[in-house]
Design a protein around this motif. Sequence first.
Motif, PDB file in Angstrom:
ATOM      1  N   TYR A 231     -15.578   0.276  -7.426  1.00 25.47           N
ATOM      2  CA  TYR A 231     -14.578  -0.113  -6.441  1.00 25.47           C
ATOM      3  C   TYR A 231     -15.275  -0.615  -5.176  1.00 25.47           C
ATOM      4  N   PHE A 232     -14.674  -1.606  -4.539  1.00 24.93           N
ATOM      5  CA  PHE A 232     -15.205  -2.065  -3.265  1.00 24.93           C
ATOM      6  C   PHE A 232     -14.100  -2.048  -2.222  1.00 24.93           C
ATOM      7  N   VAL A 233     -14.496  -2.018  -0.959  1.00 23.11           N
ATOM      8  CA  VAL A 233     -13.548  -1.929   0.140  1.00 23.11           C
ATOM      9  C   VAL A 233     -13.018  -3.325   0.447  1.00 23.11           C
ATOM     10  N   ALA A 234     -11.714  -3.515   0.315  1.00 20.29           N
ATOM     11  CA  ALA A 234     -11.096  -4.809   0.592  1.00 20.29           C
ATOM     12  C   ALA A 234     -10.606  -4.908   2.025  1.00 20.29           C
ATOM     13  N   GLY A 235     -10.560  -3.776   2.739  1.00 21.51           N
ATOM     14  CA  GLY A 235     -10.094  -3.779   4.120  1.00 21.51           C
ATOM     15  C   GLY A 235      -9.150  -2.627   4.369  1.00 21.51           C
ATOM     16  N   THR A 236      -8.405  -2.716   5.466  1.00 21.06           N
ATOM     17  CA  THR A 236      -7.400  -1.716   5.777  1.00 21.06           C
ATOM     18  C   THR A 236      -6.017  -2.338   5.650  1.00 21.06           C
ATOM     19  N   ILE A 237      -5.021  -1.493   5.387  1.00 25.65           N
ATOM     20  CA  ILE A 237      -3.653  -1.976   5.258  1.00 25.65           C
ATOM     21  C   ILE A 237      -2.827  -1.481   6.442  1.00 25.65           C
ATOM     22  N   HIS A 238      -1.529  -1.790   6.427  1.00 23.04           N
ATOM     23  CA  HIS A 238      -0.666  -1.506   7.571  1.00 23.04           C
ATOM     24  C   HIS A 238      -0.567  -0.015   7.886  1.00 23.04           C
ATOM     25  N   THR A 239      -0.836   0.840   6.922  1.00 19.64           N
ATOM     26  CA  THR A 239      -0.773   2.284   7.160  1.00 19.64           C
ATOM     27  C   THR A 239      -2.050   2.816   7.803  1.00 19.64           C
ATOM     28  N   GLY A 240      -3.073   1.968   7.905  1.00 21.99           N
ATOM     29  CA  GLY A 240      -4.368   2.400   8.402  1.00 21.99           C
ATOM     30  C   GLY A 240      -5.300   2.889   7.320  1.00 21.99           C
ATOM     31  N   GLU A 241      -4.801   2.975   6.089  1.00 19.93           N
ATOM     32  CA  GLU A 241      -5.627   3.432   4.970  1.00 19.93           C
ATOM     33  C   GLU A 241      -6.612   2.352   4.534  1.00 19.93           C
ATOM     34  N   LEU A 242      -7.759   2.798   4.021  1.00 23.48           N
ATOM     35  CA  LEU A 242      -8.707   1.884   3.397  1.00 23.48           C
ATOM     36  C   LEU A 242      -8.197   1.501   2.011  1.00 23.48           C
ATOM     37  N   LEU A 243      -8.277   0.212   1.701  1.00 22.80           N
ATOM     38  CA  LEU A 243      -7.907  -0.265   0.373  1.00 22.80           C
ATOM     39  C   LEU A 243      -9.171  -0.482  -0.438  1.00 22.80           C
ATOM     40  N   LEU A 244      -9.291   0.236  -1.552  1.00 16.85           N
ATOM     41  CA  LEU A 244     -10.412   0.073  -2.465  1.00 16.85           C
ATOM     42  C   LEU A 244      -9.888  -0.495  -3.771  1.00 16.85           C
ATOM     43  N   VAL A 245     -10.537  -1.549  -4.251  1.00 17.96           N
ATOM     44  CA  VAL A 245     -10.050  -2.222  -5.453  1.00 17.96           C
ATOM     45  C   VAL A 245     -11.183  -2.386  -6.455  1.00 17.96           C
ATOM     46  N   GLN A 246     -10.802  -2.546  -7.703  1.00 16.26           N
ATOM     47  CA  GLN A 246     -11.775  -2.778  -8.765  1.00 16.26           C
ATOM     48  C   GLN A 246     -12.421  -4.147  -8.599  1.00 16.26           C
ATOM     49  N   ARG A 247     -13.639  -4.252  -9.047  1.00 15.05           N
ATOM     50  CA  ARG A 247     -14.356  -5.521  -8.949  1.00 15.05           C
ATOM     51  C   ARG A 247     -13.964  -6.495 -10.044  1.00 15.05           C
ATOM     52  N   SER A 248     -13.373  -5.993 -11.119  1.00 15.59           N
ATOM     53  CA  SER A 248     -13.045  -6.877 -12.235  1.00 15.59           C
ATOM     54  C   SER A 248     -11.718  -6.471 -12.863  1.00 15.59           C
ATOM     55  N   LEU A 249     -11.127  -7.393 -13.577  1.00 12.55           N
ATOM     56  CA  LEU A 249      -9.840  -7.183 -14.223  1.00 12.55           C
ATOM     57  C   LEU A 249      -9.991  -6.294 -15.447  1.00 12.55           C
ATOM     58  N   SER A 250      -9.109  -5.318 -15.565  1.00 10.82           N
ATOM     59  CA  SER A 250      -9.122  -4.438 -16.721  1.00 10.82           C
ATOM     60  C   SER A 250      -7.736  -3.834 -16.891  1.00 10.82           C
ATOM     61  N   LYS A 251      -7.536  -3.191 -18.020  1.00 12.18           N
ATOM     62  CA  LYS A 251      -6.294  -2.454 -18.259  1.00 12.18           C
ATOM     63  C   LYS A 251      -6.644  -1.009 -18.588  1.00 12.18           C
ATOM     64  N   PRO A 252      -6.081  -0.046 -17.855  1.00 13.25           N
ATOM     65  CA  PRO A 252      -5.184  -0.231 -16.713  1.00 13.25           C
ATOM     66  C   PRO A 252      -5.944  -0.699 -15.482  1.00 13.25           C
ATOM     67  N   PHE A 253      -5.200  -1.289 -14.521  1.00 10.55           N
ATOM     68  CA  PHE A 253      -5.787  -1.752 -13.272  1.00 10.55           C
ATOM     69  C   PHE A 253      -5.266  -0.866 -12.145  1.00 10.55           C
ATOM     70  N   TYR A 254      -6.203  -0.321 -11.351  1.00  7.90           N
ATOM     71  CA  TYR A 254      -5.824   0.603 -10.290  1.00  7.90           C
ATOM     72  C   TYR A 254      -6.273   0.078  -8.920  1.00  7.90           C
ATOM     73  N   MET A 255      -5.546   0.498  -7.915  1.00  9.18           N
ATOM     74  CA  MET A 255      -5.970   0.339  -6.528  1.00  9.18           C
ATOM     75  C   MET A 255      -5.961   1.718  -5.879  1.00  9.18           C
ATOM     76  N   LEU A 256      -6.907   1.939  -4.965  1.00  8.47           N
ATOM     77  CA  LEU A 256      -7.025   3.226  -4.305  1.00  8.47           C
ATOM     78  C   LEU A 256      -6.755   3.065  -2.814  1.00  8.47           C
ATOM     79  N   TYR A 257      -6.023   4.009  -2.254  1.00  8.23           N
ATOM     80  CA  TYR A 257      -5.792   4.050  -0.811  1.00  8.23           C
ATOM     81  C   TYR A 257      -6.420   5.334  -0.275  1.00  8.23           C
ATOM     82  N   TYR A 258      -7.291   5.171   0.705  1.00 10.58           N
ATOM     83  CA  TYR A 258      -8.001   6.322   1.242  1.00 10.58           C
ATOM     84  C   TYR A 258      -7.616   6.533   2.699  1.00 10.58           C
ATOM     85  N   ASP A 259      -7.052   7.699   2.989  1.00 12.64           N
ATOM     86  CA  ASP A 259      -6.708   8.097   4.352  1.00 12.64           C
ATOM     87  C   ASP A 259      -7.910   8.834   4.939  1.00 12.64           C
TER      88      ASP A 259
END
Length: 301
Positions: A231-259
Amino acid sequence: MFFYADFNGGSAVPLLTIPPRFSRYTTQSLNGLVCLDFGICAKICNPSTRQAITLPFVIPVSSPSASSTYFCVNSFGFDPVTKQYKVLNSWKVPGRDPEYRVFTLGTKSWRLVRGGPLYYPQRESICIGGIIYFRSWTSTAKDSRAVLVAFEVHNETFQVIQIPEEISSEDHENETNLIVFAGHPAIVCYDQMDEDGSLIVWTVEDYFWIKLGIVLPSDLQELQDQQNQLYFVAGTIHTGELLLVQRSLSKPFYMLYYDVSKNSIRRVQISGLPDYGQFSDFSAINTVTVSNYEENILSFT
């Protein structure tokens, strides 16, 4: 292919499909629009209206310079004063001074702009408050250093921001990425950890850099090992959480939000994405770009 998904996960909604062509990189969403970089040309996409417009070539494809586009990069910006969208083309051919051009959406041609730094642009960019930020190399030598270039979209002027020495060398080129962090430009360093194992994020405000250490949850590594995904850090979202996303497409596909304040992580699943195997023409390329998205009714017709 462009898909929309809710922040809380669920089924992805297909918005726009672009005919197959290898894009060197895709910019972050800017008011719902994105720019695909093809070197001497670019494409602006509005997934909301299912429209895309291809910009004119920067120079004729028959020109001898068209064969030297490694440092030919398109960045996307928005002028909050005039409400205009602009594409900045930065092009450095070794042995020659760089050239900078601007294309204003709604016009028909590129314009040369003066005053750009004599550097080699990297293929990345973000736009915050009417300023495009991107990193550039000072040279192609082994001891080259990276700087952060700031292009003011309204006045079309450049500023160069020095990057801390410990993250500006070529050794860190593939171990860092430029993101928007809490409304400011930031560089995430994946090859540097504090003694407590925290992730290092350098953020800049008013030309001053601040070094932050973010302690990631202990179960993040377990998730990565379980999915065989990084996972890599894509930035922050409106809630202030860090958005971490997978580097490649897969099934299942997840996104992580870190407070960060609560040291808690939540995982959401995105369903309905295509199988990567169907992209047989680009079997060696499996990358995913995740960006904040908002609806934009701007029409290109």
